[in-house]
Write a protein that holds these residues in place. Structure first.
Motif, PDB file in Angstrom:
ATOM      1  N   SER A  95       0.645  27.849   5.311  1.00 48.93           N
ATOM      2  CA  SER A  95       0.837  26.544   4.697  1.00 48.93           C
ATOM      3  C   SER A  95       1.152  25.548   5.800  1.00 48.93           C
ATOM      4  N   SER A  96       0.253  24.586   6.009  1.00 49.00           N
ATOM      5  CA  SER A  96       0.465  23.570   7.036  1.00 49.00           C
ATOM      6  C   SER A  96      -0.446  22.386   6.743  1.00 49.00           C
ATOM      7  N   ASN A  97       0.126  21.217   6.655  1.00 48.91           N
ATOM      8  CA  ASN A  97      -0.679  20.018   6.416  1.00 48.91           C
ATOM      9  C   ASN A  97      -1.180  19.383   7.698  1.00 48.91           C
ATOM     10  N   LEU A  98      -0.427  19.547   8.792  1.00 55.24           N
ATOM     11  CA  LEU A  98      -0.745  18.838  10.038  1.00 55.24           C
ATOM     12  C   LEU A  98      -0.766  19.762  11.245  1.00 55.24           C
ATOM     13  N   GLY A  99      -0.893  21.064  11.005  1.00 53.18           N
ATOM     14  CA  GLY A  99      -0.713  22.067  12.044  1.00 53.18           C
ATOM     15  C   GLY A  99      -1.443  21.828  13.342  1.00 53.18           C
ATOM     16  N   ASN A 100      -2.770  21.701  13.309  1.00 53.91           N
ATOM     17  CA  ASN A 100      -3.532  21.573  14.553  1.00 53.91           C
ATOM     18  C   ASN A 100      -4.110  20.173  14.713  1.00 53.91           C
ATOM     19  N   LEU A 101      -3.452  19.186  14.112  1.00 55.44           N
ATOM     20  CA  LEU A 101      -3.934  17.813  14.201  1.00 55.44           C
ATOM     21  C   LEU A 101      -4.048  17.344  15.643  1.00 55.44           C
ATOM     22  N   ASP A 102      -3.115  17.775  16.488  1.00 54.02           N
ATOM     23  CA  ASP A 102      -3.161  17.345  17.884  1.00 54.02           C
ATOM     24  C   ASP A 102      -4.428  17.832  18.576  1.00 54.02           C
ATOM     25  N   SER A 103      -4.854  19.068  18.258  1.00 52.37           N
ATOM     26  CA  SER A 103      -6.081  19.597  18.861  1.00 52.37           C
ATOM     27  C   SER A 103      -7.299  18.801  18.412  1.00 52.37           C
ATOM     28  N   VAL A 104      -7.336  18.464  17.132  1.00 49.22           N
ATOM     29  CA  VAL A 104      -8.447  17.677  16.599  1.00 49.22           C
ATOM     30  C   VAL A 104      -8.486  16.303  17.255  1.00 49.22           C
ATOM     31  N   CYS A 105      -7.321  15.676  17.376  1.00 49.69           N
ATOM     32  CA  CYS A 105      -7.248  14.353  18.009  1.00 49.69           C
ATOM     33  C   CYS A 105      -7.705  14.411  19.462  1.00 49.69           C
ATOM     34  N   ASP A 106      -7.305  15.460  20.184  1.00 47.19           N
ATOM     35  CA  ASP A 106      -7.721  15.608  21.585  1.00 47.19           C
ATOM     36  C   ASP A 106      -9.238  15.697  21.695  1.00 47.19           C
ATOM     37  N   PHE A 107      -9.864  16.442  20.789  1.00 43.77           N
ATOM     38  CA  PHE A 107     -11.327  16.583  20.821  1.00 43.77           C
ATOM     39  C   PHE A 107     -12.003  15.247  20.537  1.00 43.77           C
ATOM     40  N   VAL A 108     -11.487  14.517  19.551  1.00 42.92           N
ATOM     41  CA  VAL A 108     -12.073  13.218  19.210  1.00 42.92           C
ATOM     42  C   VAL A 108     -11.955  12.251  20.386  1.00 42.92           C
ATOM     43  N   GLU A 109     -10.795  12.247  21.041  1.00 44.85           N
ATOM     44  CA  GLU A 109     -10.602  11.357  22.183  1.00 44.85           C
ATOM     45  C   GLU A 109     -11.539  11.730  23.336  1.00 44.85           C
ATOM     46  N   THR A 110     -11.744  13.031  23.534  1.00 43.71           N
ATOM     47  CA  THR A 110     -12.657  13.475  24.592  1.00 43.71           C
ATOM     48  C   THR A 110     -14.081  13.033  24.301  1.00 43.71           C
ATOM     49  N   ILE A 111     -14.507  13.185  23.052  1.00 41.63           N
ATOM     50  CA  ILE A 111     -15.860  12.760  22.682  1.00 41.63           C
ATOM     51  C   ILE A 111     -16.016  11.260  22.860  1.00 41.63           C
ATOM     52  N   GLU A 113     -14.494   9.314  24.932  1.00 40.82           N
ATOM     53  CA  GLU A 113     -14.492   8.919  26.343  1.00 40.82           C
ATOM     54  C   GLU A 113     -15.637   9.524  27.135  1.00 40.82           C
ATOM     55  N   HIS A 114     -16.000  10.767  26.832  1.00 42.30           N
ATOM     56  CA  HIS A 114     -16.967  11.477  27.681  1.00 42.30           C
ATOM     57  C   HIS A 114     -18.197  11.970  26.920  1.00 42.30           C
ATOM     58  N   THR A 115     -18.300  11.699  25.634  1.00 46.08           N
ATOM     59  CA  THR A 115     -19.320  12.275  24.738  1.00 46.08           C
ATOM     60  C   THR A 115     -19.101  13.785  24.642  1.00 46.08           C
ATOM     61  N   VAL A 116     -19.957  14.469  23.931  1.00 45.98           N
ATOM     62  CA  VAL A 116     -19.763  15.904  23.722  1.00 45.98           C
ATOM     63  C   VAL A 116     -19.899  16.707  25.011  1.00 45.98           C
ATOM     64  N   THR A 117     -20.456  16.103  26.031  1.00 45.42           N
ATOM     65  CA  THR A 117     -20.604  16.833  27.298  1.00 45.42           C
ATOM     66  C   THR A 117     -19.268  17.098  27.961  1.00 45.42           C
TER      67      THR A 117
END
Length: 323
Positions: A95-111, A113-117
């Motif tokens: 049970s977790s509403n926000l568990g890995n939100l930080d990981s998702v945010c990091d991926f979005v920020e990387t995309i 700034e740098h695109t999927v590459t």
């Protein structure tokens, strides 16, 4: 307004192990005390080690809480490293509403700034909503049903409902339930409501089994999960949990003003916003209360606020006692 009646609810579901990983606390009983004990959990040291490498914070907190729960249930080897239950029939419910939100945010920020590459394929699993449950299953070889509940304020109670059902319909013999929320920057920002309350950075774990299974392996039940209820509002949830003829609650865990209990504890006042972890943390505290000989039943409530779409209640009784 609906009430959920679990399939095969006549089958007694008991809790045999409890573990927590909450800063400053050493065991579930500490949730009910006014002061933090000496030698409590310290994330700076407690989230390190080989098993914690390359994992998000929520997964590390969950792993830290699961070990003590399995040990208390008698399901770990003497060295504490190997799960000795049946891996094929052990389920994991998170049970977790926000568990890995930080990981998702990091991926979005990387995309951005740098695109999927700019992405590393090794990090992609961390963005899965089920990553915490997956790491627990991999660590202990648990190959039964594996799922994450992300359902707002009632998520913790909902996770216990699904665990109870998995046992009732024999999809599993053992269910490990973990409520976890990490204090990451994205999670804290979303939970901030101007009240000045902090945000939980921790996890609680429970081991659930059928009473028959526990008797077969000669284990000690700590408490019985007698009832789980979900309704449109708190008043309805309370009325359905405390049905006519039921004894008054010996301990009430929640934020409502009056549940007719001998004593009441609002864990969010001490721990801060618990979000999806709340119901499981409440259950951990309730089990500790009953295992220490405290009066039951224990009533725990969650949700029912102005911004919540539902309310939930669960009832715990001493092992072998009726609700």
């Amino acid at each position: 307004m609906t009430t959920r009646h679990e399939a095969g609810a006549a089958k007694a579901v008991v809790i045999t192990g409890v573990g927590i990983a909450i800063p400053g606390l050493a065991e579930a009983a500490d949730l009910l005390g006014p002061d933090a004990p000496d030698g409590g959990f310290d994330p700076a040291t407690g989230l390190k080690g080989r098993a914690m490498r390359h994992k998000d914070r929520a997964s590390r907190l969950a792993l830290r809480a699961v070990g003590p729960a399995l040990r208390q249930a008698g399901l770990l080897s003497a060295d504490g490293e190997t799960y000795i239950g049946s891996g094929d029939t052990t389920a994991v419910v998170i049970s977790s509403n926000l568990g890995n939100l930080d990981s998702v945010c990091d991926f979005v920020e990387t995309i951005t700034e740098h695109t999927v590459t700019g992405l590393s394929p090794l990090g992609l699993p961390h963005t899965s909503s089920n990553v915490i449950a997956g790491w627990i299953a991999i660590r202990y070889g648990m190959r039964g049903p594996n799922l994450t509940v992300c359902n707002g304020a009632t998520s913790g109670a909902d996770a216990l409902y699904w665990a109870r059902n998995l046992l009732a319909v024999r999809r599993a013999e053992t269910v490990v339930v973990i409520g976890v929320e990490p204090h990451t920057e994205p999670a804290a920002r979303l939970l901030e409501d101007g009240s000045g309350r902090g945000v939980l950075d921790g996890a609680a774990a429970l081991v659930l089994e059928s009473a028959e299974r526990v008797a077969e392996r000669g284990a000690r039940p700590l408490a019985t999960l007698s009832r789980t209820v979900r309704a449109a509002d708190s008043a309805t949830a309370l009325a359905q949990a405390l049905h006519e003829g039921a004894p008054a609650a010996g301990l009430w865990l929640g934020s409502a003003e009056d549940a007719g209990a001998a004593s009441a504890v609002d864990l969010t006042a001490r721990l801060g916003h618990c979000s999806g972890a709340l119901g499981v943390v409440q259950a951990a505290a309730g089990v500790a209360h009953l295992a220490a000989g405290g009066p039951g039943p224990v009533l725990a409530t969650s949700g029912g606020g102005e911004t919540d779409d539902a309310a939930a209640a669960l009832v715990l009784t001493g092992a072998g006692e009726a609700a």
